[in-house]
Design a protein around this motif. Structure first.
Motif, PDB file in Angstrom:
ATOM      1  N   LYS A 146     -64.061 -10.529  25.810  1.00 53.26           N
ATOM      2  CA  LYS A 146     -65.314 -11.063  25.700  1.00 53.26           C
ATOM      3  C   LYS A 146     -66.152 -10.176  24.969  1.00 53.26           C
ATOM      4  O   LYS A 146     -67.178 -10.962  24.211  1.00 53.26           O
ATOM      5  CB  LYS A 146     -65.833 -11.346  27.061  1.00 53.26           C
ATOM      6  N   SER A 147     -66.012  -9.158  24.712  1.00 54.97           N
ATOM      7  CA  SER A 147     -66.950  -8.158  23.940  1.00 54.97           C
ATOM      8  C   SER A 147     -66.488  -8.062  22.480  1.00 54.97           C
ATOM      9  O   SER A 147     -67.110  -7.194  21.770  1.00 54.97           O
ATOM     10  CB  SER A 147     -67.137  -6.776  24.691  1.00 54.97           C
ATOM     11  N   GLU A 148     -65.392  -8.609  22.181  1.00 54.82           N
ATOM     12  CA  GLU A 148     -64.699  -8.676  20.918  1.00 54.82           C
ATOM     13  C   GLU A 148     -65.805  -9.303  19.814  1.00 54.82           C
ATOM     14  O   GLU A 148     -65.885 -10.542  19.960  1.00 54.82           O
ATOM     15  CB  GLU A 148     -63.589  -8.963  20.920  1.00 54.82           C
ATOM     16  N   PRO A 149     -66.119  -8.798  19.007  1.00 53.07           N
ATOM     17  CA  PRO A 149     -67.025  -9.409  17.927  1.00 53.07           C
ATOM     18  C   PRO A 149     -66.306 -10.513  17.245  1.00 53.07           C
ATOM     19  O   PRO A 149     -66.934 -11.281  16.530  1.00 53.07           O
ATOM     20  CB  PRO A 149     -67.819  -8.563  17.270  1.00 53.07           C
ATOM     21  N   ASP A 150     -64.970 -10.209  16.739  1.00 51.25           N
ATOM     22  CA  ASP A 150     -64.245 -10.955  15.765  1.00 51.25           C
ATOM     23  C   ASP A 150     -63.846 -12.373  16.758  1.00 51.25           C
ATOM     24  O   ASP A 150     -63.029 -12.168  17.628  1.00 51.25           O
ATOM     25  CB  ASP A 150     -63.060 -10.144  15.317  1.00 51.25           C
ATOM     26  N   TYR A 151     -64.247 -13.356  16.119  1.00 47.31           N
ATOM     27  CA  TYR A 151     -63.807 -14.518  16.781  1.00 47.31           C
ATOM     28  C   TYR A 151     -62.600 -14.919  16.895  1.00 47.31           C
ATOM     29  O   TYR A 151     -61.864 -15.271  17.880  1.00 47.31           O
ATOM     30  CB  TYR A 151     -64.532 -15.863  16.082  1.00 47.31           C
ATOM     31  N   GLU A 152     -61.688 -14.706  15.983  1.00 46.72           N
ATOM     32  CA  GLU A 152     -60.150 -14.789  15.683  1.00 46.72           C
ATOM     33  C   GLU A 152     -59.689 -13.855  16.846  1.00 46.72           C
ATOM     34  O   GLU A 152     -58.575 -14.550  17.468  1.00 46.72           O
ATOM     35  CB  GLU A 152     -59.403 -14.611  14.564  1.00 46.72           C
ATOM     36  N   VAL A 153     -59.956 -12.827  16.776  1.00 44.83           N
ATOM     37  CA  VAL A 153     -59.318 -11.593  18.085  1.00 44.83           C
ATOM     38  C   VAL A 153     -59.717 -12.472  19.544  1.00 44.83           C
ATOM     39  O   VAL A 153     -58.955 -12.463  20.368  1.00 44.83           O
ATOM     40  CB  VAL A 153     -59.886 -10.589  17.837  1.00 44.83           C
ATOM     41  N   GLN A 154     -60.782 -12.891  19.584  1.00 46.49           N
ATOM     42  CA  GLN A 154     -61.434 -13.070  20.881  1.00 46.49           C
ATOM     43  C   GLN A 154     -60.764 -14.284  21.415  1.00 46.49           C
ATOM     44  O   GLN A 154     -60.195 -14.453  22.417  1.00 46.49           O
ATOM     45  CB  GLN A 154     -63.032 -13.416  20.697  1.00 46.49           C
ATOM     46  N   THR A 155     -60.579 -15.226  20.514  1.00 44.40           N
ATOM     47  CA  THR A 155     -59.586 -16.648  20.637  1.00 44.40           C
ATOM     48  C   THR A 155     -58.250 -16.208  21.195  1.00 44.40           C
ATOM     49  O   THR A 155     -57.776 -16.722  21.987  1.00 44.40           O
ATOM     50  CB  THR A 155     -59.672 -17.526  19.374  1.00 44.40           C
ATOM     51  N   LEU A 156     -57.633 -15.265  20.454  1.00 39.66           N
ATOM     52  CA  LEU A 156     -56.368 -14.862  20.742  1.00 39.66           C
ATOM     53  C   LEU A 156     -56.125 -14.342  21.824  1.00 39.66           C
ATOM     54  O   LEU A 156     -55.210 -14.478  22.830  1.00 39.66           O
ATOM     55  CB  LEU A 156     -55.845 -13.781  19.452  1.00 39.66           C
ATOM     56  N   LEU A 157     -57.058 -13.351  22.451  1.00 44.57           N
ATOM     57  CA  LEU A 157     -57.070 -12.677  23.633  1.00 44.57           C
ATOM     58  C   LEU A 157     -57.121 -13.784  24.655  1.00 44.57           C
ATOM     59  O   LEU A 157     -56.410 -13.481  25.795  1.00 44.57           O
ATOM     60  CB  LEU A 157     -58.125 -11.601  23.578  1.00 44.57           C
ATOM     61  N   THR A 158     -58.186 -14.554  24.573  1.00 46.50           N
ATOM     62  CA  THR A 158     -58.284 -15.609  25.483  1.00 46.50           C
ATOM     63  C   THR A 158     -57.127 -16.610  25.721  1.00 46.50           C
ATOM     64  O   THR A 158     -56.548 -16.721  26.826  1.00 46.50           O
ATOM     65  CB  THR A 158     -59.530 -16.444  25.151  1.00 46.50           C
ATOM     66  N   ASN A 159     -56.390 -17.006  24.553  1.00 49.48           N
ATOM     67  CA  ASN A 159     -55.305 -17.919  24.606  1.00 49.48           C
ATOM     68  C   ASN A 159     -53.999 -16.907  25.273  1.00 49.48           C
ATOM     69  O   ASN A 159     -52.944 -17.773  25.429  1.00 49.48           O
ATOM     70  CB  ASN A 159     -54.991 -18.480  23.171  1.00 49.48           C
ATOM     71  N   SER A 160     -54.059 -15.640  25.463  1.00 52.21           N
ATOM     72  CA  SER A 160     -52.820 -14.928  25.702  1.00 52.21           C
ATOM     73  C   SER A 160     -53.010 -14.513  27.115  1.00 52.21           C
ATOM     74  O   SER A 160     -52.427 -13.105  27.412  1.00 52.21           O
ATOM     75  CB  SER A 160     -52.869 -13.871  24.614  1.00 52.21           C
ATOM     76  N   ALA A 161     -53.780 -15.169  27.814  1.00 50.65           N
ATOM     77  CA  ALA A 161     -54.140 -14.327  29.255  1.00 50.65           C
ATOM     78  C   ALA A 161     -52.870 -14.297  30.006  1.00 50.65           C
ATOM     79  O   ALA A 161     -51.859 -15.509  29.905  1.00 50.65           O
ATOM     80  CB  ALA A 161     -55.094 -15.260  30.190  1.00 50.65           C
ATOM     81  N   GLY A 162     -52.410 -13.443  30.780  1.00 54.47           N
ATOM     82  CA  GLY A 162     -51.186 -13.267  31.397  1.00 54.47           C
ATOM     83  C   GLY A 162     -50.279 -12.292  30.821  1.00 54.47           C
ATOM     84  O   GLY A 162     -50.570 -11.383  30.353  1.00 54.47           O
ATOM     85  N   LEU A 163     -48.843 -12.592  30.684  1.00 56.65           N
ATOM     86  CA  LEU A 163     -48.050 -11.820  30.592  1.00 56.65           C
ATOM     87  C   LEU A 163     -47.639 -11.756  28.924  1.00 56.65           C
ATOM     88  O   LEU A 163     -47.520 -12.861  28.287  1.00 56.65           O
ATOM     89  CB  LEU A 163     -46.598 -12.103  31.068  1.00 56.65           C
ATOM     90  N   ASN A 164     -47.585 -10.756  28.363  1.00 59.64           N
ATOM     91  CA  ASN A 164     -47.365 -10.386  26.914  1.00 59.64           C
ATOM     92  C   ASN A 164     -46.308  -9.223  26.809  1.00 59.64           C
ATOM     93  O   ASN A 164     -46.063  -8.823  27.703  1.00 59.64           O
ATOM     94  CB  ASN A 164     -48.662 -10.217  26.221  1.00 59.64           C
ATOM     95  N   LEU A 165     -46.025  -8.835  25.562  1.00 59.38           N
ATOM     96  CA  LEU A 165     -45.211  -7.823  25.109  1.00 59.38           C
ATOM     97  C   LEU A 165     -45.869  -6.660  24.787  1.00 59.38           C
ATOM     98  O   LEU A 165     -46.938  -6.670  23.857  1.00 59.38           O
ATOM     99  CB  LEU A 165     -44.144  -8.265  24.325  1.00 59.38           C
ATOM    100  N   ALA A 166     -45.558  -5.348  25.344  1.00 58.06           N
ATOM    101  CA  ALA A 166     -46.082  -4.078  24.828  1.00 58.06           C
ATOM    102  C   ALA A 166     -45.008  -3.291  24.081  1.00 58.06           C
ATOM    103  O   ALA A 166     -44.069  -3.216  24.797  1.00 58.06           O
ATOM    104  CB  ALA A 166     -46.695  -3.334  25.973  1.00 58.06           C
ATOM    105  N   VAL A 167     -45.369  -2.713  23.236  1.00 57.83           N
ATOM    106  CA  VAL A 167     -44.364  -2.006  22.534  1.00 57.83           C
ATOM    107  C   VAL A 167     -45.114  -0.580  22.218  1.00 57.83           C
ATOM    108  O   VAL A 167     -46.349  -0.225  21.861  1.00 57.83           O
ATOM    109  CB  VAL A 167     -44.525  -2.350  21.037  1.00 57.83           C
ATOM    110  N   ASP A 168     -44.430   0.444  22.631  1.00 59.10           N
ATOM    111  CA  ASP A 168     -45.054   1.757  22.697  1.00 59.10           C
ATOM    112  C   ASP A 168     -45.520   2.385  21.432  1.00 59.10           C
ATOM    113  O   ASP A 168     -45.084   2.034  20.468  1.00 59.10           O
ATOM    114  CB  ASP A 168     -43.711   2.781  23.236  1.00 59.10           C
ATOM    115  N   PHE A 169     -46.656   2.804  21.269  1.00 59.07           N
ATOM    116  CA  PHE A 169     -47.284   2.968  20.216  1.00 59.07           C
ATOM    117  C   PHE A 169     -46.940   4.425  19.696  1.00 59.07           C
ATOM    118  O   PHE A 169     -46.839   5.299  20.686  1.00 59.07           O
ATOM    119  CB  PHE A 169     -48.829   2.800  20.292  1.00 59.07           C
TER     120      PHE A 169
END
Length: 245
Positions: free
Chosen positions: A78-101
């Motif tokens: 919600k605090s992400e200023p980039d609309y594209e990123v904010q939309t992606l985060l909203t659309n990806s609620a729930g389970l995603n994949l994490a790759v060790d950085f």
């Protein structure tokens, strides 16, 4: 058996090199991860390919960053200023994949982390087996970290599942090794192929397919993945770089 699970606690920044706009997040285990979103353009199938291919490669002795499931609360965006990123985060609620950085890693350019002739042949054969079309010099999807080579980004592999190409067609589908970052290793592929093929048992494939969360699969998909991969293994003379062994 399942992948470990963490919860995202902070979104750090987007990684705009990838077409699906992955991002760096912090987890509640104090780890830092590259998050791959189920709400991105290719949807959860790209995450399925990441798990099956990454975990198969790991079990066959290649270095792949640790994979985890990660829960994402859309309130993080919600605090992400980039609309594209904010939309992606909203659309990806729930389970995603994490790759060790891998902090301080850099892209493979041939000057460091060379896996040697046998290592290059092994990677080439395995990429051909899973139909990975995204390992060229334009985008190697290889990182060098602590002088070792690490394989990343396998979401473009197993592309038969986007339209569920028949197992018979996928079994003999040709692979264009000329565009592969290790195309030079093609003559050495037959020397490593028999050992790799023997190691890929139905039990091993069943194990890595079982790691895919139910949320990303349709009914009967696990059996489809197993059938397609076993069929391709059986007909490897049709697609194996460097000719039959």
């Amino acid at each position: 058996m399942s992948l470990p699970i963490v919860t995202a606690t902070r979104y750090v920044l987007p990684l705009r090199e990838g077409g699906s706009l992955p991002g760096v997040v912090e987890g509640n285990d104090l780890g830092t991860y590259v998050i791959k979103f189920h709400g991105a353009g290719q949807g959860p199938k790209a995450l399925v390919a990441e798990v099956i291919v990454g975990e198969l490669f790991r079990r066959l002795g290649l270095r792949v960053p640790e994979l985890k499931r990660i829960m994402l609360d859309p309130v993080i965006g919600k605090s992400e200023p980039d609309y594209e990123v904010q939309t992606l985060l909203t659309n990806s609620a729930g389970l995603n994949l994490a790759v060790d950085f891998l902090p301080g890693s850099f892209g493979y350019d041939g000057s460091a982390g060379n896996p040697g002739d046998a290592g290059m042949a092994k990677i080439l054969w395995l990429d051909a087996f899973v139909a990975n079309v995204d390992r060229s010099w334009r985008n190697t999807n290889l990182l060098v970290w602590h002088k070792n080579l690490w394989l990343i980004d396998h979401g473009a592999a197993l592309y038969f599942h986007h339209s569920w190409m028949s197992a018979e067609k996928f079994a003999t589908l040709a692979y264009d090794a000329d565009d592969h970052v290790f195309s030079i290793a093609a003559p050495g592929v037959p020397a490593v192929a028999d050992e790799l093929a023997a190691a890929i048992t139905p039990e091993l494939l069943t194990e890595v397919i079982a790691l895919v969360p139910d949320e990303w699969l349709g009914e009967g998909d696990r059996e489809r993945y197993l059938g397609h991969l076993l069929a391709r293994l059986e007909h490897r003379s049709a697609w194996q770089p460097g000719g039959a062994s």
